[in-house]
Design an enzyme around this catalytic site. Structure first.
Site, PDB file in Angstrom:
ATOM      1  N   HIS A  61      11.926  18.322  36.024  1.00  0.00           N
ATOM      2  CA  HIS A  61      11.322  19.493  36.653  1.00  0.00           C
ATOM      3  C   HIS A  61      11.659  20.782  35.909  1.00  0.00           C
ATOM      4  O   HIS A  61      10.887  21.739  35.952  1.00  0.00           O
ATOM      5  CB  HIS A  61      11.745  19.581  38.119  1.00  0.00           C
ATOM      6  CG  HIS A  61      11.032  18.603  38.990  1.00  0.00           C
ATOM      7  ND1 HIS A  61      10.028  18.969  39.856  1.00  0.00           N
ATOM      8  CD2 HIS A  61      11.167  17.251  39.116  1.00  0.00           C
ATOM      9  CE1 HIS A  61       9.577  17.894  40.490  1.00  0.00           C
ATOM     10  NE2 HIS A  61      10.256  16.846  40.058  1.00  0.00           N
ATOM     11  N   ASP A  62      12.790  20.819  35.239  1.00  0.00           N
ATOM     12  CA  ASP A  62      13.126  21.993  34.428  1.00  0.00           C
ATOM     13  C   ASP A  62      12.373  21.961  33.111  1.00  0.00           C
ATOM     14  O   ASP A  62      11.731  22.938  32.719  1.00  0.00           O
ATOM     15  CB  ASP A  62      14.630  22.038  34.183  1.00  0.00           C
ATOM     16  CG  ASP A  62      15.064  23.312  33.463  1.00  0.00           C
ATOM     17  OD1 ASP A  62      14.701  24.411  33.933  1.00  0.00           O
ATOM     18  OD2 ASP A  62      15.756  23.212  32.442  1.00  0.00           O
ATOM     19  N   GLY A  74      10.596  25.758  28.990  1.00  0.00           N
ATOM     20  CA  GLY A  74      10.929  24.349  28.841  1.00  0.00           C
ATOM     21  C   GLY A  74      12.304  24.037  29.375  1.00  0.00           C
ATOM     22  O   GLY A  74      12.687  24.471  30.471  1.00  0.00           O
ATOM     23  N   ASP A  76      15.316  24.949  29.700  1.00  0.00           N
ATOM     24  CA  ASP A  76      16.153  26.142  29.539  1.00  0.00           C
ATOM     25  C   ASP A  76      17.025  26.460  30.749  1.00  0.00           C
ATOM     26  O   ASP A  76      17.762  27.435  30.740  1.00  0.00           O
ATOM     27  CB  ASP A  76      15.283  27.346  29.207  1.00  0.00           C
ATOM     28  CG  ASP A  76      14.289  27.705  30.327  1.00  0.00           C
ATOM     29  OD1 ASP A  76      14.195  26.937  31.307  1.00  0.00           O
ATOM     30  OD2 ASP A  76      13.614  28.743  30.205  1.00  0.00           O
ATOM     31  N   SER A  78      15.906  27.305  33.749  1.00  0.00           N
ATOM     32  CA  SER A  78      15.313  28.312  34.626  1.00  0.00           C
ATOM     33  C   SER A  78      15.254  27.850  36.071  1.00  0.00           C
ATOM     34  O   SER A  78      15.267  28.668  36.993  1.00  0.00           O
ATOM     35  CB  SER A  78      13.909  28.682  34.137  1.00  0.00           C
ATOM     36  OG  SER A  78      13.019  27.585  34.225  1.00  0.00           O
ATOM     37  N   HIS A 185      11.828   5.966  37.699  1.00  0.00           N
ATOM     38  CA  HIS A 185      11.498   5.606  39.082  1.00  0.00           C
ATOM     39  C   HIS A 185      12.179   4.316  39.526  1.00  0.00           C
ATOM     40  O   HIS A 185      12.189   4.013  40.719  1.00  0.00           O
ATOM     41  CB  HIS A 185       9.976   5.474  39.231  1.00  0.00           C
ATOM     42  CG  HIS A 185       9.271   6.791  39.271  1.00  0.00           C
ATOM     43  ND1 HIS A 185       7.918   6.911  39.509  1.00  0.00           N
ATOM     44  CD2 HIS A 185       9.730   8.055  39.108  1.00  0.00           C
ATOM     45  CE1 HIS A 185       7.576   8.199  39.497  1.00  0.00           C
ATOM     46  NE2 HIS A 185       8.666   8.907  39.242  1.00  0.00           N
ATOM     47  N   ASP A 191      11.766  11.625  49.533  1.00  0.00           N
ATOM     48  CA  ASP A 191      11.969  12.173  50.869  1.00  0.00           C
ATOM     49  C   ASP A 191      10.756  12.936  51.361  1.00  0.00           C
ATOM     50  O   ASP A 191      10.501  13.005  52.552  1.00  0.00           O
ATOM     51  CB  ASP A 191      13.162  13.146  50.876  1.00  0.00           C
ATOM     52  CG  ASP A 191      14.493  12.429  50.975  1.00  0.00           C
ATOM     53  OD1 ASP A 191      14.485  11.212  51.172  1.00  0.00           O
ATOM     54  OD2 ASP A 191      15.524  13.096  50.836  1.00  0.00           O
ATOM     55  N   ASP A 203       8.699   1.744  44.459  1.00  0.00           N
ATOM     56  CA  ASP A 203       8.437   0.309  44.432  1.00  0.00           C
ATOM     57  C   ASP A 203       9.539  -0.466  43.706  1.00  0.00           C
ATOM     58  O   ASP A 203       9.312  -1.044  42.648  1.00  0.00           O
ATOM     59  CB  ASP A 203       7.122   0.051  43.709  1.00  0.00           C
ATOM     60  CG  ASP A 203       5.946  -0.104  44.653  1.00  0.00           C
ATOM     61  OD1 ASP A 203       5.885  -1.129  45.339  1.00  0.00           O
ATOM     62  OD2 ASP A 203       5.099   0.800  44.687  1.00  0.00           O
ATOM     63  N   ASP A 210      16.173  -1.412  36.292  1.00  0.00           N
ATOM     64  CA  ASP A 210      15.599  -2.691  35.878  1.00  0.00           C
ATOM     65  C   ASP A 210      14.080  -2.638  35.916  1.00  0.00           C
ATOM     66  O   ASP A 210      13.481  -1.571  36.096  1.00  0.00           O
ATOM     67  CB  ASP A 210      16.147  -3.839  36.736  1.00  0.00           C
ATOM     68  CG  ASP A 210      15.793  -3.704  38.216  1.00  0.00           C
ATOM     69  OD1 ASP A 210      14.937  -2.856  38.558  1.00  0.00           O
ATOM     70  OD2 ASP A 210      16.379  -4.438  39.027  1.00  0.00           O
TER      71      ASP A 210
END
Length: 354
Positions: A61-62, A74, A76, A78, A185, A191, A203, A210
């Site tokens: 997300h950053d 990018g 950084d 933020s 994932h 949530d 899933d 794995d």
């Protein structure tokens, strides 16, 4: 500002991880060794749990907050420095609790580490207790961020495959690299997709890096773990797990289906492709020539002997075969009654929609 409550998360027996060695480290890395020790011992506590999932989510997300069209810094930091702005973005829903979990550790060490380096160090260390995960390289020396990321740069689970591929392509990622990044994932949960069931793993059975995520997403979905009709969610095949619409569509798109299928039966390949993809993500917006390789701070995650299997009661006939050039292989089926995966125990108020 984000809430500064510390996590009280307790999982199963923690792994004992070796502390990073300060010997023969470059000065830029040696000063960060106490930060790494603190995170390993007091945040992650040797378990591949909710705190680890949240720290891994922050990397993405950053770092994805950069665009050749609208700008952004990018990888950084933020998302920490300008959290009041970025936490208001819809795609960052739930990250307030992640920052409440990891934020106190940054505030404790902010005199020796920039927010960008902290996000990447914590994310790399988060995998150290996840069996089967690769060791991810970490480079230090990012300057402080100059501004918040622009909005609408983080892909959403309800985005089309075209939108997701185009967003990643704009910052240099190929379709196979995108699928490699989605290996995260395998140890993540949700949530906020269905808020009635916090801590629902995707899933897969969480906390082990794995191939389950790549097998299970190809199974015919027939149930929702909670309520139906949630944006970005489609039916899953294993009770207690949540399937993202984006995962479902990427697993069946001709541009990505064969890579998805290849990862489903080849855990070492999945791990080997994930590590360089995450490193590439961690360098978005940065000049690697001005950074120092501090990968010696990252312990090697425990090994995993992975045997690809269908969940109990599911067989090759339940797979929606999507790769045009290779049939999905016939795998053994796990014995026992149908699985019912328990929610991921949460850090104190933590969310995790990696």
């Amino acid at each position: 500002m984000f809430n500064l409550k510390l996590s009280a998360l307790v999982f199963a027996l923690p792994l004992v991880l070796a502390a990073p060695s300060k010997r023969a480290l470059p000065a830029e890395c040696a000063k960060l060794a106490p930060v790494a020790e603190d995170l390993l011992e007091n945040l992650f506590e040797g378990v591949c749990g909710d705190s680890a999932h949240g720290a891994l989510r922050l990397i993405f997300h950053d770092a994805i907050g950069i665009s050749p069209v609208v700008g952004g810094g990018g990888a950084d930091g933020s998302i920490i420095t300008f959290n009041e702005t970025e936490l208001a973005f819809e795609a960052n829903d739930g990250l307030d609790d992640v920052l409440a979990d990891v934020g106190p550790f940054f505030l404790k060490h902010q005199n020796v580490i920039s927010s960008g380096d902290f996000v990447q160090l914590a994310g790399a260390l988060s995998l150290a207790a996840c069996p089967g995960a690769p060791k991810v390289q970490f480079f230090a020396g990012r300057p402080p961020p100059k501004a918040a990321s622009p909005n609408f740069l983080v892909p959403e689970p309800f985005n089309t495959t075209d939108q997701i591929l185009e967003r990643f392509a704009s910052v240099g990622f190929s379709p196979p690299e995108i699928i490699a990044l989605l290996s995260s994932h395998s140890i993540a949960g949700a949530d906020t997709v269905d808020p009635t069931i916090p801590g629902t793993p995707f899933d897969t059975t969480p906390s082990v890096y794995d191939t389950n995520i790549f097998i299970d997403v190809l199974l015919k979905g027939f149930l929702f773990p909670g309520t139906a009709g949630n944006q970005g969610e489609v039916m899953t095949a294993v009770n207690g797990t949540l399937r993202l619409q984006s995962d479902f569509e990427l697993a069946r798109d001709p541009r990505t289906a064969c890579v998805w299928q290849e990862f489903a039966t080849n855990q070492p390949l999945m791990a080997s492709k994930f590590a360089p993809a995450v490193l590439k993500l961690s360098l978005l917006g940065q000049d690697v020539n001005k950074l120092t390789d501090c990968s010696a701070l990252i312990p090697q995650p425990p090994a995993l002997k992975d045997t690809p299997e269908f969940p109990p009661g599911q067989f090759l006939s339940d797979i929606q075969d999507s790769c045009a050039v290779a049939r999905f292989p016939d795998l053994p089926t796990q014995p026992g009654p149908p699985l019912d995966i328990a929610p991921i125990p949460q850090a104190d108020g933590g969310d995790d929609d990696s």
